[in-house]
Enzyme design. Structure first.
Site, short mmCIF file in Angstrom:
data_model
loop_
_atom_site.label_atom_id
_atom_site.label_comp_id
_atom_site.label_asym_id
_atom_site.label_seq_id
_atom_site.Cartn_x
_atom_site.Cartn_y
_atom_site.Cartn_z
CG ASP A 182 83.76 13.87 55.54
OD1 ASP A 182 84.09 15.06 55.48
OD2 ASP A 182 84.17 13.20 54.59
CD GLU A 238 81.51 17.95 54.54
OE1 GLU A 238 82.59 18.79 53.79
OE2 GLU A 238 81.83 16.62 54.54
#
Length: 731
Positions: free
Chosen positions: A412, A465
């Site tokens: 993330d 990401e």
């Protein structure tokens, strides 16, 4: 019942006695337990609240230990030889009963010195096995070994159910220079709650959850739990052997993204057990190849969806026990599904029981808020320049991949890690050693992470990401890249959703939003993500982004999905998108499953199943996702009609996707095709089986020797509005 023992002066000076009873003594092993006193052995026990303490030899000889002060006991034990922890046991009378136990301070160091040195040098290989709480048998005595890295702490004790949460009773030994505090507690076993009481370098005493706990209480409780270390009975050998082939860039990968807490409410049933019974079969029936879970690591605030975790080694207790999560993964593998976890090494919350100032100093985080505090989330940023912190994070990643057989990690917020000035105005960030904005330490960490995963977890993947144009995210580390297997294509997602939100009458002016993605489609190995981030914070649902009345919205969403599934790149769809969830995602409520009572929503769900089937079974749609030779524009510039047509090819097959992004039918629409002969319709998003009106082209079309779009052959058909067609050449 024993009577209270008479007090004695004892052999400890008053200052030492006071420090022990006040919970301030930093080296308990120097005074507690057995110690040689001339020709005799003296045993000292700190047991605040105890009425009496006896030392009991193996032959049954009992020697009362006499209180120097209330709670601090000492005596010479005749016949006791020092250096043998099992040479005596303690019989302690408490107000509520008698306790028989070995003396924790009779044991020598329990952590392997070579492994400690390895960890102190920044190695992660032994970290998860050294730190935290682990079942152990020392000199024939069963118990739990506790260890905490807190190099700047003045004193650390383990507290829990087993000692009444009294920080005086079980102070730990410091293993210098590793900065690790350790203690073996006999008779403490699985299920015991515990924390570490830390007297920090700043003079404050705080209670901290175990950073390496493998089990934790459900919020709002914050204690760690000694785990049950019995190995899980895995049945996924076949899956593990073949998963590398299923996750390569030439394989079909279609990911169903799920928030475990809100997918389905099964009337209070344990979450992982309920999901294991329902979710794998559901995802398999729709043709998905993977399930990606929003973070399952222990986190204090449910509203963070798991993206502010504090327990990087423990599954969130709200969903069940660790073994329940392992069972869920095993069931997914049984169904032929890979499991990807969202994993958050970018930041952590500053909750008092967590990592923040763990030993009274900024240990895991940076001291300067210009480096150490994230302006977007008001969280703390890991200090990637500290080798022990990098080792902690890598050990966490490897733990999930190996211990739980997870098949991949979606890392993330990578962009926030790569740039020192991320979301920071001028003057609020610190340049790197070269004066630049790149976070060199984070870059090194990501490369080290991906290299470790590649070596330690063959076949597992990592997905970034990363929302900027950072070069080489999926390039090998040896070539200067970051080493990820895949990267989310955030640019494609933003451009195409922006296009779809527009009134169709204006789309002709924004045709490039659909086509621009092919300019950089092969710069990285991409996943096309329609993730949870696109259906929260006022953005509405995917269906709600489509303009017009309900029928038009559904038609456009079907069209958009078909465009996405034909486009180069692996696929990701957040739960609810497969049947056209109408409302924005709410993490406190389950999906709107009742919509499936509506044939139109069932039709959309059926389309997703068919798209996944076609995507998986037609090699031209996936095997050259990372190869420019697998794609060719046919009609890329028909902005006036808002029509796109392109070919997906492999060595032997060709499929053409034709998409009309307006409601206006295009009768007699001609477009070139690479091959002469018959072309069969494999997908028609306007078909009645998907909730459309029908009336599309015939199932089979024959090309004509009429040149078009650079091809000597062409097809002509009546192209309905808001429709995508897949046409495959018949050999």
């Amino acid at each position: 019942m024993m009577r209270d023992s008479p007090s004695i002066q004892g052999t400890l000076d008053a200052a030492t006695q006071h420090a022990l009873l006040a919970g301030r003594h930093a080296d308990p092993f120097s005074v507690l337990g057995p110690h040689q006193a001339g020709a005799h052995t003296v045993v000292r026990v700190l047991a605040p609240g105890a009425r009496t303490v006896m030392a009991v030899l193996p032959g049954g000889q009992r020697t009362p230990l006499l209180p120097m002060q209330p709670g601090l006991f000492e005596n010479t034990v005749p016949g006791l030889q020092p250096g043998a922890p099992a040479a005596y046991r303690l019989c302690i009378e408490w107000e509520g009963g008698i306790q028989h136990t070995a003396d924790p301070y009779a044991f020598g160091p329990v952590l392997d010195a070579a492994q400690l040195d390895h960890c102190a040098a920044g190695g992660w290989r032994y970290l998860a096995g050294l730190l935290g709480a682990h079942a152990a048998s020392v000199d024939g005595c069963a118990g739990t070994r506790f260890a905490l890295w807190a190099p700047n702490a003045r004193r650390v004790a383990v507290v829990g159910d087993f000692n009444g949460w009294d920080g005086r009773r079980h102070a730990m030994r410091l293993r210098y220079p590793a900065g690790v505090w350790e203690l073996f507690l006999p008779d403490v076993g699985p299920g015991a709650r515990y924390k570490f009481q830390v007297l920090g370098a700043d003079g404050h005493t705080v209670l901290k959850a175990d950073p390496l706990a493998r089990q934790a209480e459900a919020p709002p409780a914050t204690a760690s739990i000694v785990p049950d270390e019995r190995p899980f009975a895995w049945t996924d050998e076949a899956w593990m052997e073949q998963r590398a082939a299923r996750q390569r860039c030439d394989a079909p990968i279609s990911i169903y993204e799920v928030h475990a807490g809100s997918w389905f409410d099964d009337a209070g049933a344990p979450r992982w057990q309920s999901l294991a019974a329902r979710l794998p079969e559901y995802a398999r029936s729709l043709g998905f190849t993977h399930i990606e879970l929003l973070p399952v690591m222990a986190h204090p605030f449910g509203g963070s969806w798991g993206y502010q975790p504090l327990g990087l080694f423990a599954p969130a207790a709200a969903h069940g026990a660790p073994a329940d999560f392992a069972h869920f993964v095993d069931r997914c593998h049984e169904a032929g599904l890979g499991v990807i976890l969202d994993w958050v090494p970018a930041h952590f919350p500053d909750d008092a029981h967590g990592l923040a100032r763990l030993d009274g100093t900024p240990l895991y985080e940076h001291a300067d808020p210009r480096e150490g505090r994230h302006p977007d989330w008001n969280t703390l940023i890991y200090n990637y320049g500290r080798r022990e912190v990098r080792a902690f994070l890598i050990a966490s990643a490897i733990h999930w991949l190996r211990h739980y057989h997870v098949d991949g990690l979606r890392v993330d917020a990578v962009a926030s890690m790569l740039y020192r000035d991320y979301s920071r105005p001028a003057g609020q960030w610190i340049p790197n050693r070269h004066g630049g904005r790149e976070n060199l330490e984070a870059i090194d960490f990501l490369r080290e992470l991906n290299a470790a995963v590649g070596v330690q977890c063959p076949g597992a993947i990592t997905v970034a990401e990363e929302s900027t144009a950072w070069p080489g995210v999926t390039a090998p580390v040896a070539n200067g890249g970051l080493g990820f297997d895949y990267k989310w294509n955030m640019g494609w997602m933003h451009d195409t959703l922006r296009y779809m939100r527009r009134d169709p009458i204006h789309r002709r002016h924004h045709h490039h939003d659909l086509s621009f993605g092919m300019v950089y489609a092969y710069a990285e190995r991409f996943v096309l993500p329609l993730s949870h981030d696109e259906v929260v914070h006022g953005k509405g649902s995917l269906l709600g982004k489509m303009p017009g009345e309900r029928a038009a919205q559904l038609a456009q969403l079907r069209l958009y999905y078909a465009f996405m599934w034909a486009h180069p790149g692996k696929k990701l769809l957040f739960m609810g998108g497969e049947f056209g969830q109408q409302g924005e995602w709410n993490h406190d409520a389950m999906l709107q499953w009742s919509l499936l009572d509506d044939p139109a929503h069932r039709g959309l769900q059926r389309l997703i199943a068919d798209l996944n089937h076609v995507y998986a079974t037609l090699p031209e749609l996936h095997c050259r996702d990372a190869d420019p030779s697998g794609f060719a524009w046919i009609v890329g510039d028909d902005a006036d009609n808002s029509v796109l047509a392109f070919a997906r090819v492999d060595a032997s097959h060709c499929l053409v996707a034709v998409c009309n992004f307006t409601p206006v039918p295009r009768p007699g629409y001609r477009f070139g095709v690479p091959h002469a002969g018959d072309w069969r319709v494999r997908v028609d998003t306007g078909a009645t089986r998907y909730g459309g009106a029908g009336g599309g082209p015939p199932i089979c079309l024959r090309s004509e020797p009429i040149p078009a779009h650079g091809h000597p052959q062409s097809l002509v058909l009546d192209l309905p509005g808001f429709t995508a067609l897949y046409l495959r050449h018949s050999e």
